[in-house]
Design a protein around this motif. Structure first.
Motif, PDB file in Angstrom:
ATOM      1  N   ALA A   1       5.309  -1.231  22.009  1.00  0.00           N
ATOM      2  CA  ALA A   1       4.239  -0.297  21.638  1.00  0.00           C
ATOM      3  C   ALA A   1       4.624   0.465  20.375  1.00  0.00           C
ATOM      4  O   ALA A   1       3.786   0.660  19.475  1.00  0.00           O
ATOM      5  N   LEU A   2       5.876   0.884  20.291  1.00  0.00           N
ATOM      6  CA  LEU A   2       6.334   1.591  19.091  1.00  0.00           C
ATOM      7  C   LEU A   2       6.292   0.680  17.873  1.00  0.00           C
ATOM      8  O   LEU A   2       5.925   1.112  16.776  1.00  0.00           O
ATOM      9  N   GLN A   3       6.646  -0.576  18.061  1.00  0.00           N
ATOM     10  CA  GLN A   3       6.584  -1.528  16.947  1.00  0.00           C
ATOM     11  C   GLN A   3       5.143  -1.730  16.486  1.00  0.00           C
ATOM     12  O   GLN A   3       4.871  -1.797  15.285  1.00  0.00           O
ATOM     13  N   ARG A   4       4.212  -1.837  17.439  1.00  0.00           N
ATOM     14  CA  ARG A   4       2.796  -1.980  17.076  1.00  0.00           C
ATOM     15  C   ARG A   4       2.309  -0.743  16.333  1.00  0.00           C
ATOM     16  O   ARG A   4       1.624  -0.841  15.316  1.00  0.00           O
ATOM     17  N   ASP A   5       2.682   0.429  16.856  1.00  0.00           N
ATOM     18  CA  ASP A   5       2.285   1.677  16.206  1.00  0.00           C
ATOM     19  C   ASP A   5       2.858   1.758  14.794  1.00  0.00           C
ATOM     20  O   ASP A   5       2.174   2.152  13.847  1.00  0.00           O
ATOM     21  N   ASN A   6       4.106   1.355  14.667  1.00  0.00           N
ATOM     22  CA  ASN A   6       4.746   1.373  13.357  1.00  0.00           C
ATOM     23  C   ASN A   6       4.042   0.419  12.397  1.00  0.00           C
ATOM     24  O   ASN A   6       3.787   0.766  11.238  1.00  0.00           O
ATOM     25  N   ALA A   7       3.726  -0.770  12.867  1.00  0.00           N
ATOM     26  CA  ALA A   7       3.024  -1.743  12.020  1.00  0.00           C
ATOM     27  C   ALA A   7       1.664  -1.195  11.590  1.00  0.00           C
ATOM     28  O   ALA A   7       1.268  -1.334  10.429  1.00  0.00           O
ATOM     29  N   GLN A   8       0.957  -0.560  12.515  1.00  0.00           N
ATOM     30  CA  GLN A   8      -0.350   0.023  12.179  1.00  0.00           C
ATOM     31  C   GLN A   8      -0.199   1.138  11.154  1.00  0.00           C
ATOM     32  O   GLN A   8      -0.980   1.238  10.213  1.00  0.00           O
ATOM     33  N   LEU A   9       0.819   1.987  11.349  1.00  0.00           N
ATOM     34  CA  LEU A   9       1.056   3.069  10.395  1.00  0.00           C
ATOM     35  C   LEU A   9       1.402   2.524   9.014  1.00  0.00           C
ATOM     36  O   LEU A   9       0.956   3.056   7.993  1.00  0.00           O
ATOM     37  N   LEU A  10       2.173   1.456   8.976  1.00  0.00           N
ATOM     38  CA  LEU A  10       2.505   0.847   7.694  1.00  0.00           C
ATOM     39  C   LEU A  10       1.259   0.271   7.023  1.00  0.00           C
ATOM     40  O   LEU A  10       1.082   0.404   5.808  1.00  0.00           O
ATOM     41  N   GLN A  11       0.378  -0.357   7.810  1.00  0.00           N
ATOM     42  CA  GLN A  11      -0.878  -0.863   7.251  1.00  0.00           C
ATOM     43  C   GLN A  11      -1.746   0.283   6.746  1.00  0.00           C
ATOM     44  O   GLN A  11      -2.336   0.198   5.669  1.00  0.00           O
ATOM     45  N   ASP A  12      -1.799   1.357   7.519  1.00  0.00           N
ATOM     46  CA  ASP A  12      -2.566   2.536   7.091  1.00  0.00           C
ATOM     47  C   ASP A  12      -1.985   3.111   5.806  1.00  0.00           C
ATOM     48  O   ASP A  12      -2.727   3.532   4.912  1.00  0.00           O
ATOM     49  N   ASN A  13      -0.668   3.114   5.723  1.00  0.00           N
ATOM     50  CA  ASN A  13      -0.012   3.623   4.527  1.00  0.00           C
ATOM     51  C   ASN A  13      -0.366   2.781   3.309  1.00  0.00           C
ATOM     52  O   ASN A  13      -0.660   3.313   2.237  1.00  0.00           O
TER      53      ASN A  13
ATOM     54  N   GLN B   1      -3.067   1.024   2.906  1.00  0.00           N
ATOM     55  CA  GLN B   1      -4.460   1.310   2.597  1.00  0.00           C
ATOM     56  C   GLN B   1      -4.598   2.651   1.875  1.00  0.00           C
ATOM     57  O   GLN B   1      -5.336   2.774   0.907  1.00  0.00           O
ATOM     58  N   LEU B   2      -3.888   3.654   2.358  1.00  0.00           N
ATOM     59  CA  LEU B   2      -3.939   4.969   1.705  1.00  0.00           C
ATOM     60  C   LEU B   2      -3.394   4.910   0.282  1.00  0.00           C
ATOM     61  O   LEU B   2      -3.958   5.528  -0.629  1.00  0.00           O
ATOM     62  N   LEU B   3      -2.329   4.159   0.080  1.00  0.00           N
ATOM     63  CA  LEU B   3      -1.793   4.009  -1.270  1.00  0.00           C
ATOM     64  C   LEU B   3      -2.790   3.295  -2.179  1.00  0.00           C
ATOM     65  O   LEU B   3      -2.934   3.651  -3.347  1.00  0.00           O
ATOM     66  N   ARG B   4      -3.485   2.303  -1.645  1.00  0.00           N
ATOM     67  CA  ARG B   4      -4.513   1.594  -2.420  1.00  0.00           C
ATOM     68  C   ARG B   4      -5.642   2.558  -2.796  1.00  0.00           C
ATOM     69  O   ARG B   4      -6.086   2.602  -3.940  1.00  0.00           O
ATOM     70  N   GLU B   5      -6.087   3.347  -1.817  1.00  0.00           N
ATOM     71  CA  GLU B   5      -7.145   4.322  -2.087  1.00  0.00           C
ATOM     72  C   GLU B   5      -6.672   5.376  -3.082  1.00  0.00           C
ATOM     73  O   GLU B   5      -7.438   5.783  -3.959  1.00  0.00           O
ATOM     74  N   LEU B   6      -5.428   5.784  -2.954  1.00  0.00           N
ATOM     75  CA  LEU B   6      -4.868   6.754  -3.890  1.00  0.00           C
ATOM     76  C   LEU B   6      -4.873   6.199  -5.311  1.00  0.00           C
ATOM     77  O   LEU B   6      -5.238   6.898  -6.258  1.00  0.00           O
ATOM     78  N   ARG B   7      -4.486   4.944  -5.463  1.00  0.00           N
ATOM     79  CA  ARG B   7      -4.489   4.313  -6.780  1.00  0.00           C
ATOM     80  C   ARG B   7      -5.905   4.254  -7.349  1.00  0.00           C
ATOM     81  O   ARG B   7      -6.135   4.574  -8.517  1.00  0.00           O
ATOM     82  N   GLU B   8      -6.891   3.890  -6.506  1.00  0.00           N
ATOM     83  CA  GLU B   8      -8.272   3.815  -6.961  1.00  0.00           C
ATOM     84  C   GLU B   8      -8.797   5.189  -7.376  1.00  0.00           C
ATOM     85  O   GLU B   8      -9.445   5.327  -8.418  1.00  0.00           O
ATOM     86  N   VAL B   9      -8.514   6.189  -6.564  1.00  0.00           N
ATOM     87  CA  VAL B   9      -8.984   7.547  -6.873  1.00  0.00           C
ATOM     88  C   VAL B   9      -8.313   8.051  -8.151  1.00  0.00           C
ATOM     89  O   VAL B   9      -8.955   8.694  -8.987  1.00  0.00           O
ATOM     90  N   THR B  10      -7.033   7.743  -8.309  1.00  0.00           N
ATOM     91  CA  THR B  10      -6.327   8.153  -9.522  1.00  0.00           C
ATOM     92  C   THR B  10      -6.933   7.476 -10.747  1.00  0.00           C
ATOM     93  O   THR B  10      -7.103   8.108 -11.789  1.00  0.00           O
TER      94      THR B  10
ATOM     95  N   ALA C   1      -2.756  11.529  -1.131  1.00  0.00           N
ATOM     96  CA  ALA C   1      -1.302  11.492  -1.310  1.00  0.00           C
ATOM     97  C   ALA C   1      -0.604  12.175  -0.142  1.00  0.00           C
ATOM     98  O   ALA C   1       0.404  11.683   0.370  1.00  0.00           O
ATOM     99  N   ARG C   2      -1.168  13.298   0.304  1.00  0.00           N
ATOM    100  CA  ARG C   2      -0.584  14.024   1.433  1.00  0.00           C
ATOM    101  C   ARG C   2      -0.655  13.173   2.698  1.00  0.00           C
ATOM    102  O   ARG C   2       0.318  13.069   3.450  1.00  0.00           O
ATOM    103  N   GLU C   3      -1.809  12.521   2.940  1.00  0.00           N
ATOM    104  CA  GLU C   3      -1.953  11.671   4.124  1.00  0.00           C
ATOM    105  C   GLU C   3      -1.002  10.490   4.058  1.00  0.00           C
ATOM    106  O   GLU C   3      -0.411  10.098   5.065  1.00  0.00           O
ATOM    107  N   SER C   4      -0.851   9.912   2.871  1.00  0.00           N
ATOM    108  CA  SER C   4       0.060   8.785   2.703  1.00  0.00           C
ATOM    109  C   SER C   4       1.497   9.200   2.992  1.00  0.00           C
ATOM    110  O   SER C   4       2.235   8.505   3.688  1.00  0.00           O
ATOM    111  N   TYR C   5       1.867  10.344   2.472  1.00  0.00           N
ATOM    112  CA  TYR C   5       3.215  10.855   2.721  1.00  0.00           C
ATOM    113  C   TYR C   5       3.428  11.106   4.211  1.00  0.00           C
ATOM    114  O   TYR C   5       4.457  10.733   4.774  1.00  0.00           O
ATOM    115  N   ASP C   6       2.444  11.743   4.854  1.00  0.00           N
ATOM    116  CA  ASP C   6       2.558  12.029   6.285  1.00  0.00           C
ATOM    117  C   ASP C   6       2.657  10.740   7.104  1.00  0.00           C
ATOM    118  O   ASP C   6       3.450  10.649   8.042  1.00  0.00           O
ATOM    119  N   ALA C   7       1.846   9.737   6.749  1.00  0.00           N
ATOM    120  CA  ALA C   7       1.886   8.470   7.468  1.00  0.00           C
ATOM    121  C   ALA C   7       3.234   7.778   7.287  1.00  0.00           C
ATOM    122  O   ALA C   7       3.792   7.229   8.238  1.00  0.00           O
TER     123      ALA C   7
END
Length: 109
Positions: free
Chosen positions: A10-22, A24-33, A94-100
């Motif tokens: 379960a922790l591995q799945r959660d970690n994988a999901q968080l990495l995917q979210d990260n 995505q957030l980095l991609r969105e951050l790049r687009e917004v920038t 950026a804050r959400e990406s860092y937190d994730a």
């Protein structure tokens, strides 16, 4: 701290999901920038144009230009407001990406 096999999975799945979210957030951050930078360029161009137009007295046919100048100044003000919104979104992403990433590292540890 030892964990059971199920908990570990379960922790591995959660970690994988968080990495995917990260990612995505980095991609969105790049687009917004990129959007923010493009808006800054537009604002800079409008500002330079306004300075060129206001640097001398108006001739008879330039009244229409003065009107366009006022309109472009209003457009510049709107773009500046949008730029502020994009900057706020950029900072939030950026804050959400860092937190994730922080949570992902904590889970992986």
């Amino acid at each position: 701290m030892p964990v059971s096999g199920r908990r570990h999975q379960a922790l591995q799945r959660d970690n994988a999901q968080l990495l995917q979210d990260n990612v995505q957030l980095l991609r969105e951050l790049r687009e917004v920038t990129e959007e923010r930078d493009a808006a800054r360029e537009v604002v800079r161009g409008l500002s330079e144009r306004n300075q060129q137009l206001t640097g001398r007295p108006l001739a008879g046919g330039e009244i229409a230009l003065a009107r366009a100048l006022r309109q472009s100044e209003e457009a510049r003000a709107l773009l500046a407001a949008q730029l502020d919104l994009l900057q706020a979104a950029n900072e939030g992403a950026a804050r959400e990406s860092y937190d994730a990433a922080k949570v992902a590292r904590a889970v992986a540890a």
